[in-house]
Design an enzyme around this catalytic site. Structure first.
Site, mmCIF file in Angstrom:
data_model
loop_
_atom_site.group_PDB
_atom_site.id
_atom_site.type_symbol
_atom_site.label_atom_id
_atom_site.label_comp_id
_atom_site.label_asym_id
_atom_site.label_seq_id
_atom_site.Cartn_x
_atom_site.Cartn_y
_atom_site.Cartn_z
ATOM 1 N N HIS A 182 8.814 -9.882 17.812
ATOM 2 C CA HIS A 182 8.080 -9.703 19.055
ATOM 3 C C HIS A 182 8.396 -10.783 20.084
ATOM 4 C CE1 HIS A 182 4.897 -8.044 16.069
ATOM 5 N NE2 HIS A 182 5.720 -7.084 16.433
ATOM 6 N N LYS A 185 5.763 -20.539 20.852
ATOM 7 C CA LYS A 185 4.868 -20.523 19.694
ATOM 8 C C LYS A 185 5.192 -21.670 18.755
ATOM 9 C CE LYS A 185 4.457 -15.497 19.771
ATOM 10 N NZ LYS A 185 4.791 -14.237 19.078
ATOM 11 N N ASP A 190 6.058 -1.633 14.863
ATOM 12 C CA ASP A 190 7.247 -2.412 14.506
ATOM 13 C C ASP A 190 8.348 -1.555 13.885
ATOM 14 O OD1 ASP A 190 5.970 -4.645 15.467
ATOM 15 O OD2 ASP A 190 5.613 -5.559 13.510
ATOM 16 N N TYR A 198 -0.720 -20.083 14.676
ATOM 17 C CA TYR A 198 0.213 -20.446 15.730
ATOM 18 C C TYR A 198 -0.492 -20.694 17.054
ATOM 19 C CZ TYR A 198 0.301 -15.266 16.184
ATOM 20 O OH TYR A 198 -0.026 -13.945 16.292
#
Length: 178
Positions: free
Chosen positions: A62, A71, A167, A131
């Site tokens: 992503h 991130k 996904d 994250y």
């Protein structure tokens, strides 16, 4: 902390200094001055996330299109194989990836700067994945590439991951930039 450079510009592995004894351990998971000075992370973090997934779950790959997120990722329970992919067509490392094992034992972190696709697969029975993000999540700004894109050639340590419906139908890098 130790900062390990990777083959991708700005993507680094961070090994925090861990202080431990028979009672347990302590580590700093983020310190703005040290992370800026040693790892080059200068963007502010605006959102923290925590996900839990089961063995074989693959999340990704992503990214956000207009407001890319940086991130800073880590695993607090379990183990994952974590991946960053360069999706910038103007980059000399376009289509290349970097992967790292993150787990509760090595306590490593992975910095994925804005402009890279990101994903991970769970290698333990369960994994808690945390994250910090430099931009707020915006579902209308989502982009992604399929986990098994042959052009990228990620050497995932799993053959048949469990994917979300979204996904499972992401485009390849070539389809994305067609």
């Amino acid at each position: 902390m130790e900062v390990i450079k990777t083959s991708l510009d700005g993507v680094v592995i961070i090994e925090p200094k861990v202080f431990g004894d028979e009672r347990g351990f302590f580590l700093e998971s983020f310190h703005v001055d040290r992370y800026r000075e040693l790892a080059g992370i200068e963007l502010p973090f605006v959102q923290d996330n925590h996900s839990r997934s089961s063995r074989g779950v693959l999340r990704g790959l992503h990214f956000q299109v207009k407001n890319p997120q940086g991130k800073l990722v880590r695993v607090v329970r379990g183990e994952v194989y974590d991946v960053a992919v360069d999706v910038n067509p103007d980059s000399p490392t376009y289509g290349k990836y970097e992967g790292v094992i993150l787990n509760e034992s090595n306590k490593r972190q992975f910095w994925v700067p804005p402009g890279y696709a990101h994903g991970f697969v769970v290698l333990s029975d369960t994994a808690d994945f945390e994250y910090k993000c430099t931009e707020l999540y915006d579902p209308a700004d989502e982009g992604g590439i399929i986990w098994n894109d042959p052009k990228v050639g990620i050497d995932w340590p799993i053959d048949n991951p469990t994917l979300s419906a979204k996904d499972a139908v992401l485009p390849t890098l070539d389809e994305l930039n067609a």
